[in-house]
Design a protein around this motif. Structure first.
Motif, short mmCIF file in Angstrom:
data_model
loop_
_atom_site.label_atom_id
_atom_site.label_comp_id
_atom_site.label_asym_id
_atom_site.label_seq_id
_atom_site.Cartn_x
_atom_site.Cartn_y
_atom_site.Cartn_z
N PHE A 133 27.83 27.87 54.25
CA PHE A 133 28.75 28.87 53.73
C PHE A 133 29.73 28.22 52.76
O PHE A 133 30.16 27.07 52.96
N THR A 134 30.13 28.99 51.76
CA THR A 134 31.10 28.53 50.77
C THR A 134 32.42 29.26 50.97
O THR A 134 32.51 30.21 51.76
N ASP A 170 35.69 34.40 51.74
CA ASP A 170 36.47 35.52 51.20
C ASP A 170 35.76 36.85 51.46
O ASP A 170 36.37 37.83 51.90
N LEU A 171 34.46 36.86 51.17
CA LEU A 171 33.69 38.10 51.40
C LEU A 171 33.65 38.43 52.88
O LEU A 171 33.82 39.59 53.27
N PRO A 216 44.63 32.24 55.18
CA PRO A 216 45.42 33.37 55.68
C PRO A 216 44.95 34.68 55.04
O PRO A 216 44.59 34.70 53.86
N LEU A 217 44.98 35.74 55.80
CA LEU A 217 44.54 37.02 55.27
C LEU A 217 45.41 37.48 54.11
O LEU A 217 44.93 38.10 53.17
N SER A 218 46.70 37.20 54.21
CA SER A 218 47.60 37.61 53.13
C SER A 218 47.17 37.01 51.80
O SER A 218 47.25 37.66 50.74
N GLU A 219 46.70 35.77 51.83
CA GLU A 219 46.23 35.11 50.62
C GLU A 219 44.98 35.78 50.08
O GLU A 219 44.82 35.98 48.87
N LEU A 220 44.06 36.14 50.99
CA LEU A 220 42.84 36.81 50.57
C LEU A 220 43.14 38.15 49.93
O LEU A 220 42.66 38.47 48.85
N ILE A 273 33.15 41.03 45.22
CA ILE A 273 33.55 41.41 46.58
C ILE A 273 33.93 42.88 46.63
O ILE A 273 33.53 43.60 47.56
N LEU A 274 34.67 43.34 45.64
CA LEU A 274 35.09 44.74 45.64
C LEU A 274 33.90 45.68 45.50
O LEU A 274 33.87 46.75 46.11
#
Length: 550
Positions: A292-293, A298-299, A116-120, A158-159
């Motif tokens: 893919f991992t 996430d990225l 879910p995007l909220s989790e990411l 990622i940031l």
């Protein structure tokens, strides 16, 4: 789909070629109006048919080039650089991409990761509490600390990447360029072999392919396939999905070879901005299972989120450009006050103000006396300059009374009061405007130390007309037509003399008595069966006009 891409006034503009023929030039009647001084008024046209598009030069002064070669009639291909004079335009062709949506409903394969995007977003948010105070904090075991450190490093990575992505996207303006940049960035940071992006169209409630990218220069044969189950899950539930091994997907027959079973791993993510999904993006690897991992997922999801923001911003810029073009077109005919009302109209009674409809209006014609003979003794540049100055002065008054410029006819101006908005006092507005126009013309003559003295005669008539955008499918203009218009033109042309304002009986009946009016009695008017009672407006009561300039 064919498009023209160019820069004007520091802004990137895109013009989709949806008609069979479009004209390019400086003339206001051109489909694509370009103000560069090296472009002729009617410079060139682009013709579209079943074979594609070609550009045809219209005997322009500075010529037309395609990829540096002068042309008079030449076919266009994707990426061609067109020069109209010295003005560059890029021709773009976006072909229909082969993305097949599998309509069969299937369960997602075992082992699929759904995030879910909220989790990411939560995992990327900085947590300033010490590890021991965090909710569900991991134990102090070494392996737990290592896991936590890896997670923090992954978030930081990622940031950092997103910072570079933001820099790349913020400078990209046209929607098509944003989409291409998005896919380029995805391929820069992820081991994808191919990918595609689809945007949601609210009108059809469909996901529409916009761009497909391959890592190799030559596209692989066959179409890219995405199941409806996955597309709907990603779009509607706002989740990112990672499928690691195609051999677990029931779309592949169990009797096929292990090599075939291992051909694919894929990721899907929603293009999400401010709680709304505007599309989906997908990448896959047709040559390696488990390519893919979860870190890649996430990225990829974060990239999709940033991309959605850029896409929406680019779309907003397009809407702003379209609104500016629409407003500029309206400002040719209407006062700023009327333009504001048109562009902000929302309800059903005002939402189609320039559609063809009947209106009760007052029409004003004002023409310069003897200007044709006068201009024959002047240079063309002097004639144009004089008319520009004159019309600027007159239009300022027209717009002050919320009149609508219908058209210029040589040295004559046609104005309408009472359209596109109803004006109960349209007759008074027209007469007051005519009086002020006569006064301003006298002032205009006094300010000019040399040159011819200008005088105008004016005809005004009231009644019902057909008003709205009228013309061909290629070009329409706001205008009014009908007997009311014809009589106003007759009064100006056949009855009014220099400095006179002549009104018809219907206009006279609508006035409120604050004018000095002289009756002309019953007058025969060309093309009118019976004589009409006509009147001359001398001025407003108690407001003497200045003496005309000699």
């Amino acid at each position: 789909m064919y498009r023209l891409i160019f820069e004007e006034d520091g802004t990137n503009r895109i013009y989709p070629i949806v008609q069979d023929e479009i004209s390019l030039g400086r003339a206001p009647e051109s489909d694509v109006v370009l103000t560069n001084f090296t472009i002729s008024r009617l410079h060139a046209k682009i013709v579209k048919d079943s074979k594609g598009c070609r550009i045809v030069d219209q005997a322009s002064r500075n010529g037309t080039q395609v990829n540096g070669r002068p042309v008079s009639d030449a076919p266009l291909r994707d990426g061609d650089e067109i020069y109209l004079g010295k003005f560059p335009i890029r021709f773009s062709e976006i072909s229909d991409e082969k993305i097949v949506v599998d309509e069969k409903s299937r369960e997602l394969a075992p082992g699929t990761i759904i995030r879910p995007l909220s989790e990411l977003l939560s995992s990327l948010a900085p947590d300033k509490k010490p590890p021991s105070e965090r909710k569900n904090a991991p134990s102090s075991k070494p392996d737990a600390k290592t896991t936590e450190a890896h997670a923090e490093d992954r978030s930081a990575q990622i940031l950092r990447i997103l910072g570079r992505v933001a820099e790349a996207l913020i400078t990209t303006q046209p929607v098509e360029e944003v989409l291409r940049t998005v896919m380029d960035l995805v391929f820069s940071y992820l081991p994808a072999h191919r990918g595609f992006l689809m945007l949601h169209e609210p009108e059809t409630d469909q996901l529409v392919p916009k761009i497909v990218k391959y890592r190799r220069a030559v596209k692989e044969a066959g179409a890219i396939s995405i199941s409806r189950t996955i597309a709907d899950r990603v779009f509607k539930d706002q989740v990112a999905i990672l499928t690691s091994d195609a051999k677990l997907d029931d779309r592949f027959d169990g009797g096929q070879s292990i090599l075939l079973h291992n051909i694919r791993s894929a990721m899907y993510a929603p293009l999400w901005n401010k709680g709304r999904v505007i599309g989906i993006i997908s990448v896959d690897s047709p040559v390696q299972a488990g390519a893919f991992t979860q870190a890649d997922l996430d990225l990829f999801s974060a990239l999709a989120n940033f991309s959605a923001v850029a896409i929406e911003q680019a779309r907003l810029n397009v809407k702003i450009q379209e609104e500016q073009a629409r407003r500029a077109r309206l400002e040719r005919y209407f006062s700023p006050n009327v333009v504001n009302r048109i562009t902000t109209a929302k309800d059903s009674t005002t939402g189609h103000l320039i559609d063809v409809q009947e209106r009760e209006v007052t029409v004003l014609f004002s023409d310069l006396v003897g200007f044709t003979a006068m201009s024959g003794k002047m240079k063309p540049q002097e004639v144009a300059m004089l008319l520009n100055e004159y019309f600027t002065e007159m239009l300022e008054i027209v717009f002050a009374y919320d009149g609508t410029l219908d058209k210029y006819i040589g040295d004559c101006v046609m104005v309408v009061f009472g359209a596109p908005f109803e004006q109960p006092d349209h007759a008074d507005r027209a007469v007051k405007a005519a009086i002020e126009m006569r006064q301003r013309l006298n002032e205009f003559n006094r300010r000019r130390s040399d040159g011819p003295r200008l005088k105008a005669h004016t005809g005004i008539n009231s009644g019902r007309v057909v008003a709205g955008d009228i013309g061909s499918h290629k070009r329409k203009e706001y205008t009014v037509i009908g007997d009311t218009v014809n009589l106003a033109a007759r009064l100006e042309c056949d009855v009014a003399k220099a400095d006179q304002i002549i009104i018809g009986p219907s206009t006279h009946a609508l006035l409120k008595g604050q004018y000095e009016i002289n009756s002309l009695g019953s007058v025969a008017v060309r093309s009118i069966e019976k004589p009409l009672e006509l009147y001359e407006v001398l001025g407003e009561k108690g407001k003497p006009e200045p003496t005309p300039a000699a």
